[in-house]
Motif scaffolding. Sequence first.
Motif, PDB file in Angstrom:
ATOM      1  N   LEU A  55      16.082  -3.564  -2.196  1.00 53.76           N
ATOM      2  CA  LEU A  55      15.184  -4.548  -2.885  1.00 53.76           C
ATOM      3  C   LEU A  55      15.561  -5.210  -4.080  1.00 53.76           C
ATOM      4  O   LEU A  55      15.130  -6.262  -4.036  1.00 53.76           O
ATOM      5  N   ALA A  56      16.090  -4.407  -4.824  1.00 50.50           N
ATOM      6  CA  ALA A  56      16.248  -4.921  -6.034  1.00 50.50           C
ATOM      7  C   ALA A  56      17.635  -6.099  -5.971  1.00 50.50           C
ATOM      8  O   ALA A  56      17.575  -6.999  -6.727  1.00 50.50           O
ATOM      9  N   ALA A 104       6.330  -3.609  -2.728  1.00 53.43           N
ATOM     10  CA  ALA A 104       6.046  -5.096  -2.860  1.00 53.43           C
ATOM     11  C   ALA A 104       6.667  -5.370  -4.379  1.00 53.43           C
ATOM     12  O   ALA A 104       6.514  -6.633  -4.671  1.00 53.43           O
ATOM     13  N   SER A 105       7.026  -4.434  -5.180  1.00 51.85           N
ATOM     14  CA  SER A 105       7.504  -4.887  -6.695  1.00 51.85           C
ATOM     15  C   SER A 105       8.600  -3.609  -6.939  1.00 51.85           C
ATOM     16  O   SER A 105       8.474  -2.720  -6.668  1.00 51.85           O
ATOM     17  N   PHE A 146       0.890  -1.169  -0.128  1.00 48.18           N
ATOM     18  CA  PHE A 146       0.067   0.001   0.055  1.00 48.18           C
ATOM     19  C   PHE A 146       0.968   1.113   0.088  1.00 48.18           C
ATOM     20  O   PHE A 146       0.330   2.346  -0.080  1.00 48.18           O
ATOM     21  N   ASN A 147       2.207   1.238   0.046  1.00 49.70           N
ATOM     22  CA  ASN A 147       2.975   2.319   0.261  1.00 49.70           C
ATOM     23  C   ASN A 147       2.814   3.394  -0.899  1.00 49.70           C
ATOM     24  O   ASN A 147       2.640   4.561  -0.887  1.00 49.70           O
ATOM     25  N   LYS A 148       2.754   2.970  -2.349  1.00 49.29           N
ATOM     26  CA  LYS A 148       2.983   3.742  -3.386  1.00 49.29           C
ATOM     27  C   LYS A 148       1.412   4.634  -3.325  1.00 49.29           C
ATOM     28  O   LYS A 148       1.607   5.951  -3.520  1.00 49.29           O
ATOM     29  N   GLU A 149       0.335   4.147  -3.323  1.00 49.57           N
ATOM     30  CA  GLU A 149      -1.079   4.785  -3.233  1.00 49.57           C
ATOM     31  C   GLU A 149      -0.978   6.099  -2.152  1.00 49.57           C
ATOM     32  O   GLU A 149      -1.553   7.070  -2.365  1.00 49.57           O
ATOM     33  N   ILE A 150      -0.357   5.542  -0.964  1.00 48.80           N
ATOM     34  CA  ILE A 150      -0.504   6.389   0.094  1.00 48.80           C
ATOM     35  C   ILE A 150       0.474   7.632  -0.057  1.00 48.80           C
ATOM     36  O   ILE A 150       0.250   8.755   0.359  1.00 48.80           O
TER      37      ILE A 150
END
Length: 347
Positions: free
Chosen positions: A326-327, A106-107, A83-87
């Motif tokens: 993350l990468a 998450a991606s 949910f990080n990106k939308e927030i």
Amino acid sequence: MSNQPIRIGIIGTGIFAHRHHRAYKEVGSDKFQIVACANRSKDKALAFASEVGIPEAAVYTNPQDLINDPNVDAIDVLLPVQFNKEIIEAAVAANKHIMFEKPIAASLKDAREIVLLSQKASSVVAVSENWSYHPLACAVAEFVQQGGIGEIVNFTYDSARPYNPNSPYHSTKWRQNPEHPGGYLSDGGVHDMAHLLPILGKFESVGAFATKRHSIHVVEDTLATTIKLENGGVGTANFTFCSAGVKKMDLIVHGTKGSVRLVNDQEVELFNETGESIDTTPITSLQKNAPGQGFSDVEGELACFYEVVRNQKKLGVSTEEAFHHLAFIVAALESVKSQAMVKIQQV
């Protein structure tokens, strides 16, 4: 510039919200005031609000309502990372400062978009990576990057966390059904990367093997990697969440002019060109430069966030660096499947 406390709204009032509450109190009420919270469960939000002292009028079930609250200066996001990106998008659009939990996303697609958002934002966009605020690890990084052991030739890293079926973190649904790559391997592995990346420099490619020992972890829970660094150094890094009681992070880096060993971000050893153990003061004296303003861990990241918002200081970890954390995990998991070396994606 303002000396007023930053008014915080917390989105997500689960386990870690209580850890953040303690950290805000430790850093000081002159720096932060928690003025609002949100949880899709009103009862959970009200329970946290009662503990913290938030009025019921500032308790929300919709994150957007909290973001729109004019009494909130900055958002502390403690949600599953999908949910990080939308927030972040909503906070940046509202010109609100924001902290959000690691892993960055998450991606890698979402992670890349978050980096771009942070680069364009007029507000502060910060990854909450508490391991980036361990003073001794920061000092080792500064020493190595200043050439204290010469050019990096080789490194070995071993990170062991004990299997603990009674951990409260196992009960969280998002960990039982992880959308982030590798589950615990990315959730915990990015912590390790927060130490390794500043010390070693960026990773270029990785080869890896993985195993799954305990079903409660859902996916692979042990990862063994061989790494090539962009600076030409090579080494190995092992990560497990399955040790029999051992909790230890042990890094040794060999350079052309010496070696350094960091254990659990609490102990350091320094060796000269002949392998002789020497005084570590050239490293330990650098702890004063760590970004946590004299604090460590979560308290350090909050103290730094205050300085970034109020005094335009530098974050202890950038979104670009968090992308690389993350990468690396994503590339390692790709290597496990392909049984080949994999280049680590760039922003």
